[in-house]
Design an enzyme around this catalytic site. Structure first.
Site, mmCIF file in Angstrom:
data_model
loop_
_atom_site.group_PDB
_atom_site.id
_atom_site.type_symbol
_atom_site.label_atom_id
_atom_site.label_comp_id
_atom_site.label_asym_id
_atom_site.label_seq_id
_atom_site.Cartn_x
_atom_site.Cartn_y
_atom_site.Cartn_z
ATOM 1 C CG LEU A 1 -2.084 -1.217 1.269
ATOM 2 C CD1 LEU A 1 -3.088 -1.307 2.663
ATOM 3 C CD2 LEU A 1 -3.422 -1.407 0.207
ATOM 4 N N GLY A 2 1.907 1.024 0.431
ATOM 5 C CA GLY A 2 2.706 2.674 0.619
ATOM 6 C C GLY A 2 4.372 2.236 1.489
ATOM 7 N NE ARG A 3 8.657 -0.544 -0.936
ATOM 8 C CZ ARG A 3 8.060 -0.672 -1.951
ATOM 9 N NH1 ARG A 3 7.429 0.901 -2.708
ATOM 10 N NH2 ARG A 3 8.215 -1.314 -2.509
ATOM 11 N N GLY A 4 7.104 4.142 3.810
ATOM 12 C CA GLY A 4 6.978 4.895 4.805
ATOM 13 C C GLY A 4 8.363 5.151 6.180
ATOM 14 C CB ALA A 5 10.143 6.795 8.376
ATOM 15 C CB THR A 6 8.020 2.589 10.376
ATOM 16 O OG1 THR A 6 6.855 3.164 10.354
ATOM 17 C CG2 THR A 6 8.506 4.094 11.261
ATOM 18 N N GLY A 7 9.196 1.406 7.471
ATOM 19 C CA GLY A 7 9.024 0.266 6.753
ATOM 20 C C GLY A 7 7.977 0.216 5.689
ATOM 21 C CB VAL B 1 1.666 -0.012 4.921
ATOM 22 C CG1 VAL B 1 0.260 -0.214 5.346
ATOM 23 C CG2 VAL B 1 2.928 0.666 5.854
ATOM 24 C CG ASP C 1 5.774 12.268 12.370
ATOM 25 O OD1 ASP C 1 5.782 13.087 12.164
ATOM 26 O OD2 ASP C 1 5.608 11.142 11.716
#
Length: 1349
Positions: free
Chosen positions: A34-40, A42, A158
Site C-alpha cells: 500500500l505504501g512505504r514510510g519511514a518505519t517500513g 505497509v 508526528d
C-alpha cells in the site's frame, strides 16, 4: 529502573530492504504494497477466513536489536511489547486500531485497521480549503483522538495530514504512532522528531519538551491547513523553514477564516509551550462549540478519560488493584512490586501509571459489559489461558513457542471523565462493546473494531471473524456466557492456592493441551481432538507428576480458573456439532464445581490466570525463531496478553498447528512424492513414446513398400515422421487414453516429446537462417527430398543455399557493424553522423536479420514512411526548427527505413559530392520566390549584425548599445565551442522573422579570442572583445533566439569531413560542402539585398532572415562564389545591420564609408572591387550555401570592422577594401582562429594550396574549419598565431574508419601578404588519411572560392 523510553517498534527506523515476506502471517494473507514510510512498508492483508482487510506494517528487527544492545535495562522485547500493549489498549473511534502483531526472525508485522478513505492530506490537496463547518468536524475528531492519548500520557509527536486517515464514513483516525512516546516520570522528551512543517518550535530548537504541547502545535498547523488550504510555515529552504517555525512567524489569514478560528489558531501556535492551549480547552473553545457535534463525537468526548488519568497519583496502596499490579509485575519482567507501587503513587506521568490506567479502564469496561449481558453457559476463563504461548507444555515437555499473535485488545472505556461506566457503549463502535460481556470483547477477533492487533503469542490461525461476529452476537462472547457464580469472587482478596489445586489445574490444562495424537511440541490448547476423543485427558494425567514445583503457585490467586477448560464454548463458536459441545459442557460443569469449592478463586478477574505458570517460565527466553511461521515474542508477554485479553476461540486450523520441523519434513515428503510420481510418469511416457514410434515406423515401412516410390533406408525416418503426425490423430482409443493420463502425470513433458522428430527435422532445415513459414499441409514441404532423383531436391538445395548465403551476409554485416560502430561510439559521441550511422546500421542489421520474413514489410514501410522532402520547399523558422529536431532526434524512425533502402542503392561518394538541399526560410524580408541559403548554412552562418554601424562607431565605448542589436544566431557546434570557451550557453529564441538573432560568430570569436589571446595584438583583442561583449550583453538581454534543435551537424564544416562510409550523413543531411544541382547554383542570384550594401554578412543576415530591408536579386553571385563572398563576408559583419544601399559590384575606391564591400556583385551596374578577389571566380562553387568560409569571411569582416572604426565613424556606405587592403586589420577575430591547434609536423608528403586571403585570416579560418571537424575525430589541434602553422591529429576512433595520423599545416604569405599559401604536411601515421584530410580541405577552399587559380 528507568522504563521511560524503551526501544519502540514505532520509534525505531525500519528499513525492510528485502521483500521476502511470508505469504501469510497467521490467518492474514499478505497482498500488495500500500505504501512505504519511514518505519517500513505497509502491505494490504486479507483474513483468510472472514475476508476482512487489514494494513500490515512490516518493521525490521535489525534496528530493534541494535537498540536492545544499547538499552540494558529491560531488554528489547519488553519495551516493544509495552508499546504494543499500549497500542492495543488504545480503544478510541479516532485512533487507528492495532489488531495483531506477528513476528518472524527478521521482522515484526503489525496488523492495523485498514481504512479506505485515504489520507486527510489527499482530501486537502484535492479540495483545497474546506468550509469551516466541515473543517471543524475533522478537527474535532483529531482533537478527540489526541486528547484520549494525552490523558493516558501518550504523545503522538508526528501529527500531520498524512498521518490522519479517513474511513469510509470520513471519520478521522490517528495513525502511525511511529514517533509515539510515553512521558515518563514527568521527564521532558528530547528527541527532535516529526515533520518540519508541523513540528513545534521547542522540537525544532532541540529543547526538552512536553509531548502533549507539541501535539497541540501540530494540530494548530493542521487546523490552519484545513481552513486555508496552505501551511502557515513554508519555505523551499528547510533551514529558513525551521527558522520561521522557531520564531513562530506566520501570516494570519484575516479574510479567509473567522474570528474564532483566528483566535484558536493563535492560541495553538503559541511559541511558548507553557502558554499553549491544551486539548481539553480546545474542545471547549467557541470555534468547536459553534457547530453541533455528532452523536458519535459527543459520546467519544464524554467517554474520554480524565485528563489527569495518566498523571495523578493513586493516593495510597489501598487504592491499587492487586490484580492489575500483578499484571504490571509480569509485564515488567517480574520487576519488584514495590518499585511499581512507588511509580503508581508518584505524581506525574510514567509508563506504569499509563498501563495501570489502561488496564483499570479495561477492567471496568469488562465489568460494565458483563453486567449488561445475561449470563450464558458457564465458560471457564482458563480454557483460553491454556493457549498461552509458553515454551513448555504444562506436563514438562519442552515445546517450541508456536507462531501466534498478540491478541491484546483495547479497553473500551476507562474511568470516564464524566460518568464512569456509562461509556461502555459510548464510542462509535459501541455496538460491539456492549455486546461483549468480558475482555473477550477486546480480543482482536471479537474486537468491535476488528482490531487486527493480536498477541504475538497467539496462534497464527486465530480467525478475526469473531471480530465481526461479536458485533452482532453477544452470546458468542465467552464472558457473555459466564455464570454469575463466576463473578461473585471477583472482588475477593488474593489468597494462596494449595498445591493440590494447582496440580488439578495443570492436570486439566495439560489434558486439553496435548492430545496424544498430536506431537508434544504442539501449542497447548484444547482442540477438536478433545471433542472426538473425550477420554484423552485421562491419558495425559500421569505426566502431571513431572511438572516441577513452582514456588509461586501457592501465592497465585487465580489458578483454579485453568481447571475449567470448556472446549464446548469454543467449539460452539467455531461451529462444531452440538453433541460434542454438550459433552464438553458437561466436562466444564464438573470443573466448575471443583473450582467453586476452592476459596479465593475469581472467575472473571482481570488479573492474569495461571499467573504462576507463566511466572515459572518468564525467566526463560531462549525461544526459537521460525522464518516460515511467526511466534510470540516472550513468555511473560504471552502471559499478560493471554490473561488480560482473553484468548479467542480457535479455528480448526489452529488445532492442526504442528512443529515447524515436522511441517518441513512433511512438506519435503510431499514434494519428494510429487517428484517420484512425476519421474515415474515421465518414464512411462517415454516407454509409451518408444512403443508408439516403433509402431509408426512399422506402419511407415509398410506404407512405403506399398507406394514403392522411395528407397527404404531414406524413407524410414521421413515416413516415420510423417506417420507420426498422422498417428497423433488416428491413435487407437486405448493408446490415446493412456497417453492422456501419462501426459497429465508427466506435466506436459510427453506432449513436447511427441514433436521431437519433427522439431529435429525443422531445426536441421532452419539451422542456416531464420525460420520460414511452415506449410505442413503439402507433403512437398513437410519432408526433405529423399535423393537427387526426388523432384524436391532442386528446390530444397536452392533453399539451403539461399539461407546459408543470407546467414553469411548477416554475419559479415554484424561483424562490420561491431568493428565500426563500437569504435565510433567510443570517442565521437557527439557526432550526429556517427549517431545516425549507428542508428541506421543497427536498424539495417535488424532488417537484414529478418530479411526472409520482412522484405515485404520493408517495402511497405518505404512507402509508409518516405524520406521527408526538403528541397526547394519554403519553410518557416519554426517549421525548420522542428524539421531539424525531428529529423535528427525525435523522429529517427521516419528516416531510418527509407535511408536503409537508399543506402543500399546509392553509390558511395565523398561528402564533397553530396547535394545540399536548398531550403527557403520565410521572413518578412523574403518573398516566396527568394531562396534561402542552404539549410546547413543556417547552422554555419557565423555572424551577422543588424546595426553594425553603431558597433563600429563605438565598439567598446557603448556596450549598452549592443543590447539593442538584434543579431541572427544560427546554431553550429555552438554547444561544443561554448564548452571549450567557458562561455555560458546563450539563450535562444526562435523568431519567425528571424530578425533578433545573434550569430554564432560571436561565440566563435570568443573562442578564438581565448585561444589566441596570447599572440594577438591589443588591436586584435579589442576587436574580439567588442564582439564578445556584444554577444554577451546581447545574450543577457534575451535577444538571442534559442534554437529548439539539438546540436545538429552544427555547421557546414561539421559536415565536410565525411568519409565514404558515412552514408547516413550523405543521404540524410546532404552536406553543405557537396556539389549542388544547377537549380541551387543561383541561390544568391535570387537573394534581394538591402539598398545600403550587400556584404557577405548581409547575405548571412538574409540567410537568417534578419536583414531589415528588402533585397535585390544578385546576378553575378553564381559565377564566382568564393572570393566575393569571403571578402564581403569578412567585412559583412560590419555592414549587415546597416541599410544596404550598395551592392558588391562597386569599386572599393568608389566608397569611403566605414562599411565593407557587399558580397559578389549582385547588381550588374556596380563594378566589383579592383582586387582580383572581387572578380567572379570560375563556377567552382555554384552554391555558396553552407559555406564554411562564411566563418572565414568573418575574419576579414572583423578586421574591416576595426578599420572602419579607426578610419571614420560615418555611416555612409562604402565598399570594403580588398582583402589585401585590409590585411593588417584582420588578425583580430579571424574566423579560422576557431580551428587553430598544433602538433609536430614531419616531411612525409607536401600539399600546397594558394589562396586569396591574407595569411592571418587564412590561419584563423583554416583553424576554425579543422576545429569544427573535431566531432568527427580530429584532435590535438593547435594554432600558432605567431608562426602561422596549425598542427593536429586524426584519432583512430574517427567517424570514418580512417587510420590515425598527425599533420601540420603552415600558412605562408604571398604578394605582400595580400594572399597566402597553405602547405600541408603529414607528420606521421596513415598517408591515406592525411591525403583524405588535405583533399577535404582543398574542396572546402574551392567551394568557398578562396583558392587562387
Amino acid at each position: 529502573m528507568p522504563h521511560s523510553r524503551q526501544p519502540s517498534i514505532s520509534s525505531s527506523i525500519m528499513s525492510q530492504s528485502n521483500h521476502n515476506h511470508p505469504q501469510k502471517i497467521g490467518p492474514w494473507k499478505l497482498g500488495k504494497t500500500l505504501g512505504r514510510g519511514a518505519t517500513g512498508r505497509v502491505l494490504l492483508a486479507t483474513h483468510q477466513t472472514t475476508g476482512q482487510k487489514a494494513a500490515v506494517k512490516v518493521v525490521s528487527k535489525s534496528e530493534l536489536q541494535d537498540e536492545e544492545t544499547e538499552k540494558n535495562g529491560d531488554g528489547l522485547p519488553y519495551g516493544i511489547e509495552r508499546e504494543i500493549i499500549i497500542m492495543k489498549l488504545l480503544t478510541h473511534p479516532n485512533v487507528l486500531r492495532l489488531y495483531d502483531v506477528w513476528e518472524t526472525s527478521k521482522a515484526l508485522y503489525l496488523v492495523l485497521e485498514y481504512v479506505e478513505g485515504g489520507e486527510l492530506f489527499d482530501l486537502l490537496v484535492e479540495r483545497g480549503p474546506l468550509p469551516e463547518v466541515e473543517a471543524i468536524k475533522y478537527f474535532r475528531q483529531i482533537i478527540l483522538g489526541t486528547a484520549y492519548c494525552h490523558a493516558l500520557g501518550i504523545c503522538h509527536r508526528d501529527l500531520k495530514p498524512e498521518n490522519l486517515l479517513l474511513d469510509s464514513q470520513l471519520n478521522v483516525k490517528l495513525a502511525d504512532f511511529g514517533m509515539a512516546a510515553l512521558e515518563s516520570n514527568g521527564k521532558l522528551l528530547e528527541t527532535s522528531c516529526g515533520s518540519p512543517h508541523y513540528a513545534a518550535p521547542e522540537i525544532v530548537s532541540g529543547l526538552k519538551y512536553h509531548g502533549a504541547a507539541s501535539d497541540v502545535w501540530s494540530c494548530g498547523v493542521i487546523l490552519f491547513a484545513l481552513l486555508t488550504g496552505r501551511l502557515p510555515f513554508d519555505d523551499e529552504n528547510i533551514r529558513n523553514l525551521l527558522l520561521k517555525v522557531q520564531a513562530g512567524n506566520f501570516e494570519m489569514p484575516v479574510d479567509e477564516v473567522s474570528r474564532e478560528a483566528r483566535d484558536l489558531i493563535a492560541r495553538m501556535l503559541e511559541v511558548d509551550p507553557m502558554r499553549r492551549i491544551s486539548t481539553e480547552k480546545i474542545l471547549r473553545h467557541p470555534l468547536l462549540t459553534k457547530y453541533p457535534m455528532s452523536n458519535e463525537d459527543l459520546i467519544s468526548e464524554k467517554s474520554l478519560p480524565h485528563p489527569q488519568t495518566g498523571y495523578k497519583s493513586l493516593g495510597s496502596v489501598r487504592n491499587i488493584d492487586k490484580q492489575i499490579l500483578s499484571n504490571l509485575t509480569i509485564l515488567w519482567n517480574d520487576r519488584p512490586e514495590e518499585e511499581i507501587v512507588d511509580c503508581l503513587l508518584k505524581d506525574g506521568s510514567n509508563p506504569e501509571k499509563t498501563f495501570y490506567a489502561l488496564l483499570m479502564r479495561y477492567k471496568h469496561n469488562q465489568e460494565d459489559n458483563t453486567n449488561n449481558n445475561s449470563p450464558k453457559k458457564s465458560t471457564s476463563f482458563n480454557n483460553k489461558v491454556v493457549r498461552s504461548g509458553s515454551k513448555y507444555s504444562l506436563n514438562g515437555t519442552p515445546r517450541r513457542k508456536r507462531a501466534s499473535h498478540i491478541s491484546v485488545s483495547r479497553p473500551t472505556s476507562f474511568q470516564y471523565k464524566s460518568n464512569p461506566g456509562a461509556g461502555a457503549t459510548a464510542n462509535r463502535n459501541s455496538v460491539a462493546r456492549h455486546s461483549v460481556a468480558s475482555s473477550a470483547n477486546n480480543s482482536p477477533r471479537k474486537s468491535p473494531y476488528k482490531s487486527p492487533y493480536r498477541s504475538p503469542y497467539r496462534s497464527p490461525y486465530k480467525s478475526p471473524s469473531k471480530r465481526y461476529s461479536y458485533n452482532q452476537s453477544p452470546t458468542k462472547s465467552p464472558y457473555g456466557r459466564r455464570s454469575n457464580s463466576q463473578r461473585q469472587f471477583e472482588n475477593e482478596p488474593l489468597k494462596a492456592k494449595p498445591r493440590n489445586i494447582y496440580n488439578e489445574i495443570v492436570d486439566a490444562q495439560s489434558n486439553f493441551s496435548l492430545p496424544p495424537s498430536l506431537p508434544p511440541s504442539l501449542p497447548s490448547k484444547d482442540s477438536r481432538y478433545m471433542i472426538d476423543e473425550p477420554n484423552q485427558p485421562q491419558l495425559q494425567q500421569p505426566a502431571l507428576s513431572q511438572v516441577p514445583e513452582n514456588p509461586i503457585v501457592d501465592e497465585s490467586p487465580d489458578l483454579m480458573q485453568s481447571a475449567k477448560i470448556s472446549s464446548g464454548k469454543r467449539n460452539s463458536i467455531i461451529g462444531k456439532n452440538n453433541n460434542n459441545s454438550n459433552s464438553n459442557k458437561r466436562m466444564s460443569k464438573r470443573k466448575s464445581i471443583r473450582a467453586s469449592m476452592t476459596t479465593g478463586l475469581k472467575r472473571n478477574s482481570i488479573t492474569m490466570k495461571l499467573l504462576s505458570t507463566y511466572a515459572k517460565l518468564s525467566g526463560d527466553d531462549d525461544w526459537e525463531y521460525m522464518d516460515k511461521q511467526t511466534k510470540r515474542t516472550s513468555a511473560t508477554f504471552a502471559a499478560l496478553c493471554d490473561k488480560i485479553f482473553n484468548q479467542e476461540d480457535y479455528d480448526e486450523e489452529d488445532e492442526q498447528l504442528v512443529d515447524p520441523e515436522e511441517k518441513e519434513a512433511k512438506e519435503y515428503e510431499r514434494l519428494m512424492e510429487l517428484e517420484r510420481k512425476k519421474h515415474e510418469a515421465e518414464l512411462k511416457a517415454r516407454r509409451e513414446l518408444e512403443k508408439k514410434k516403433r509402431r509408426q515406423k512399422r506402419r511407415s515401412i509398410l506404407s512405403s513398400k506399398k507406394l514403392s516410390i522411395i528407397v527404404k533406408n531414406d524413407a524410414d525416418p521421413n515416413n516415420s515422421e510423417q506417420e507420426l503426425v498422422d498417428e497423433g490423430i488416428k491413435q487407437p482409443k486405448r493408446q490415446s487414453k493412456n497417453l492422456t493420463a501419462l501426459r497429465a502425470l508427466s506435466e506436459g513433458n510427453h506432449a513436447s516429446e511427441e514433436l521431437t522428430l519433427e522439431d529435429v527435422e525443422n531445426l536441421k532445415r532452419r539451422s542456416a537462417s531464420q525460420p520460414v513459414p511452415k506449410r505442413r499441409q503439402t507433403p512437398v514441404l513437410t519432408r526433405r527430398p529423399v535423393s537427387r532423383l526426388d523432384p524436391l531436391w532442386q528446390a530444397h538445395e536452392n533453399e539451403q543455399l539461399d539461407r546459408a548465403k543470407d546467414a553469411l551476409e548477416q554475419e559479415w554485416r554484424d561483424s562490420q557493424k561491431r568493428s565500426s560502430t563500437v569504435s565510433r561510439k567510443k570517442v565521437n559521441r557527439e557526432s550526429m553522423i556517427s549517431v545516425m550511422d549507428d542508428i541506421v546500421e543497427e536498424d539495417q542489421g535488424r532488417v537484414n536479420r529478418r530479411s526472409t520474413r520482412n522484405t515485404y514489410y520493408e517495402r511497405e514501410r518505404d512507402y509508409e514512411l518516405p524520406e521527408p522532402t526538403v528541397e526547394d520547399s519554403n519553410l518557416t523558422d519554426d517549421y525548420m526548427t522542428e524539421i531539424r529536431k525531428s529529423r535528427l532526434l525525435n523522429s529517427q524512425l521516419n528516416v531510418r527505413d527509407p535511408l536503409n533502402e537508399k543506402r543500399k542503392s546509392e553509390p558511395k561518394t565523398l561528402i564533397s559530392n553530396v547535394q545540399i538541399p536548398s531550403v527557403t526560410r520565410k521572413s518578412r524580408n523574403f518573398t516566396t520566390s527568394n531562396k534561402r541559403l542552404s539549410v546547413l548554412s543556417m547552422y554555419s552562418t557565423k555572424e551577422s549584425y543588424r546595426d553594425l554601424n553603431s558597433i563600429i562607431n563605438s565598439p567598446d565605448e557603448n556596450p549598452e548599445q549592443h543590447q539593442n542589436m538584434n543579431k541572427p544566431a544560427l546554431r553550429t557546434s555552438i554547444a561544443d565551442r561554448l564548452d571549450k570557451a567557458g562561455l555560458a550557453e546563450p539563450e535562444y529564441e526562435t523568431e519567425t522573422d528571424g530578425e533578433d538573432k545573434v550569430s554564432v560568430i560571436d561565440l566563435d570569436d570568443h573562442l578564438a579570442d581565448r585561444r589566441t589571446s596570447y599572440y594577438d595584438g591589443s588591436g586584435k583583442r579589442a576587436s574580439r572583445a567588442s564582439t564578445t561583449k556584444r554577444y554577451n550583453v546581447h545574450s543577457s538581454s534575451g535577444q538571442r533566439p534559442k534554437s529548439k534543435v539539438p546540436d545538429l551537424p552544427k555547421n557546414d564544416y561539421d559536415d565536410t569531413f565525411v568519409s565514404n562510409s558515412d552514408e547516413v550523413h550523405k543521404r540524410q543531411y546532404k552536406s553543405m560542402v557537396s556539389d549542388e544541382s544547377s537549380a541551387s547554383d543561383d541561390v544568391f542570384d535570387k537573394i534581394k539585398l538591402p539598398d545600403g550594401k550587400s556584404t557577405k554578412s548581409s547575405i548571412d543576415e538574409l540567410a537568417n532572415g534578419t536583414s531589415t530591408s528588402g533585397h535585390r536579386k544578385p546576378k553575378i553571385r553564381h559565377s564566382q562564389p568564393g572570393p566575393e563572398m569571403l571578402i564581403p563576408h569578412l567585412n559583412g559583419g560590419i555592414e549587415s545591420s546597416q541599410p544596404m544601399s550598395k551592392v558588391r559590384g562597386n569599386n572599393s575606391s568608389g566608397h569611403d564609408d566605414s562599411v565593407p564591400p557587399p558580397p559578389p556583385a549582385h547588381k550588374v551596374n556596380k563594378k566589383p572591387l579592383d582586387d582580383k578577389t572581387n572578380f567572379p571566380p570560375p563556377e567552382v562553387d555554384p552554391k555558396r550555401k553552407g559555406s564554411f568560409f562564411r566563418k572565414l569571411s568573418w575574419g576579414s569582416k572583423k578586421t574591416i570592422e576595426n578599420n572602419t572604426n579607426a578610419a571614420t565613424n560615418t555611416t555612409t556606405q562604402q565598399q570594403l577594401p580588398s582583402p589585401a587592403e585590409s590585411k593588417e586589420e584582420k588578425p583580430k577575430s579571424s574566423f579560422f582562429r576557431w580551428f587553430s591547434s598544433s602538433n609536430t609536423p614531419s616531411a612525409a608528403e607536401i600539399r600546397k594550396f594558394n589562396t586569396i586571403l591574407p595569411k592571418h585570416e587564412m590561419s584563423t579560418a583554416l583553424f576554425a574549419l579543422l576545429n569544427s571537424w573535431s566531432n568527427f575525430g580530429l584532435k590535438d589541434l593547435r594554432n600558432d598565431q605567431v608562426g602561422y602553422y596549425i598542427t593536429g591529429a586524426i584519432s583512430k576512433h574517427n567517424s570514418f574508419n580512417l587510420k590515425s595520423c598527425k599533420f601540420r599545416i603552415k600558412i605562408n604569405q604571398r604578394d605582400f601578404n595580400q594572399k597566402s599559401e597553405i602547405v600541408c604536411v603529414r607528420v606521421k601515421g596513415s598517408k591515406v588519411t592525411t591525403d583524405t584530410l588535405f583533399s577535404e580541405i582543398e574542396k572546402v577552399l574551392l567551394k568557398e572560392g578562396v583558392l587562387d587559380k
